[in-house]
Enzyme design. Sequence first.
Site, mmCIF file in Angstrom:
data_model
loop_
_atom_site.group_PDB
_atom_site.id
_atom_site.type_symbol
_atom_site.label_atom_id
_atom_site.label_comp_id
_atom_site.label_asym_id
_atom_site.label_seq_id
_atom_site.Cartn_x
_atom_site.Cartn_y
_atom_site.Cartn_z
ATOM 1 N N ALA A 1 0.798 -1.291 -0.006
ATOM 2 C CA ALA A 1 -0.014 -0.079 0.041
ATOM 3 C C ALA A 1 1.047 1.286 -0.067
ATOM 4 O O ALA A 1 1.909 1.322 0.580
ATOM 5 C CB ALA A 1 -0.863 -0.004 1.316
ATOM 6 N N GLY B 1 15.292 16.995 6.390
ATOM 7 C CA GLY B 1 14.452 15.641 6.331
ATOM 8 C C GLY B 1 14.997 14.805 7.575
ATOM 9 O O GLY B 1 14.440 13.747 7.557
ATOM 10 N N LYS C 1 12.257 5.159 22.306
ATOM 11 C CA LYS C 1 13.532 4.015 22.135
ATOM 12 C C LYS C 1 14.159 3.541 23.355
ATOM 13 O O LYS C 1 14.234 2.355 23.488
ATOM 14 C CB LYS C 1 14.349 4.796 21.079
ATOM 15 C CG LYS C 1 14.040 5.202 19.804
ATOM 16 C CD LYS C 1 15.012 5.985 18.923
ATOM 17 C CE LYS C 1 14.619 6.330 17.771
ATOM 18 N NZ LYS C 1 15.154 7.633 16.978
HETATM 19 N N1 HSE Z 1 13.480 11.381 13.926
HETATM 20 C C1 HSE Z 1 14.505 10.403 14.326
HETATM 21 C C2 HSE Z 1 15.731 10.795 14.673
HETATM 22 C C3 HSE Z 1 14.234 9.386 13.310
HETATM 23 O O1 HSE Z 1 15.976 11.968 14.461
HETATM 24 O O2 HSE Z 1 16.428 10.181 15.118
HETATM 25 C C4 HSE Z 1 14.910 7.986 13.445
HETATM 26 O O3 HSE Z 1 13.916 7.401 14.672
#
Ligand code: HSE
Length: 435
Positions: free
Chosen positions: A43, A186, A204
């Site tokens: 998808a 990004g 995390k």
């Molecule tokens: N936004 C996260 C970072 C991406 O900057 O580490 C990976 O989880």
Amino acid sequence: MKPVKIGLLGLGTVGGGTATVLQRNADEIARRAGRGIVVTHAARNRERADALGLAQTRISTDPWDVVGDPEIAVVVELIGGEHPALDLVMSAITQGKHVVTANKALIALHGNQIFAAAREHGVMVAFEGAVAGGIPIIKAIREGLAGNDIEWLAGIINGTSNYVLTEMREHAREFSEVLHEAQQLGYAEADPTFDVEGIDAAHKLTILASIAFGVPLQFDRVYTEGISRITPDDIAYAGELGYRIKHLGIARRTFGAVELRVHPTLIPERCLLASVDGVMNAVLVKADAVGQTLYYGPGAGAEPTASAVVADLVEVVRTLTADPENRVPHLAFQPDALSDARVLDMEEVESAYYLRMRAQDQPGVLADISRILGDSRISIEAVVQKEPAAGETSVPLILLTRRVQERRVSQAIAAIEQLPSVAGDVVRIRMETLE
Ligand code: HSE
């Protein structure tokens, strides 16, 4: 043997990387897994799929069609976020399909429920890509360190925050300016507060702590503080004292309890974590048998995260025929052997501290501040007083303390902020030697 058919939810950055790696390395992957792995249903965008070389793959605009496809053995969830990812994953599990995901929020917030359902239905849920992108930290802790009693771990697990702090230190730039740049490059999450306020790192850390200590996933018990109040001055003063400011996730086992905390931290310049710059991630693990081990690599990005997702797919495919009882447990420890160790409140945690305040440049001020710290039994390790700027009567005063319980520091800070000779709030940043 016939190839295993997988369904791919999401053809964005990580989904695209996964499709690319699966095709480019198809032969090596099949040699490792013992069977080919083919995306037969994905998808949701035909043009994007064609651009990724998935011309033979069935494309549905509705991800539920992929999850409901009876031919699919493994659903790869790369949509991200809690909803609809949770419902899609739970549906896949109840249909007896295995799941691979890189979704840290999903696992940190709903993992206990997801793994219970997976056990009930005898399926695997693999999530290596959810923590530190391409670094195989889940497998390293869960399997590589399985013989150890893990004492603590400390990680740079948000690349965006690390990039921002690195730029602020190397070029004396302001936080907001660098964050804007990180968004344009990004690196940042869709909502950048997830990165800079520590939420992404807390997701995390929740997962890492669970597999390191065998405790249930407890995101709501993580003390979480981001980097948005760190100034270039703090970074420069820390540097003068031989420290770097890093945004760390720290999990530590302590007297039958567990510390779970995410916050900016002064660490000695000489330690390896201090040299992890830019968007790179690293996790330092202290375990009783092996000592310290350090895992370093790209924490985000299309192919680095795909590397973790494909490794999970290979593991799932290899163990498809294994008796569920003989598979590696989702959270490293057998589900009936999880510990109920209490997570400490932040006020109970011990740390050393960097304190910065603006004080009047007049006799007795330092004595007043030292008396308050002494009354709270806080030992001072270093004091730095800067010259007053032209026309200023107050000066920046920086104090480093020895290790002490946070509650006492909070009380001392409140008393210092009441002194007429101290203007504004006292800045507090925790310090760790990581030894
Ligand atoms: N936004 C996260 C970072 C991406 O900057 O580490 C990976 O989880």
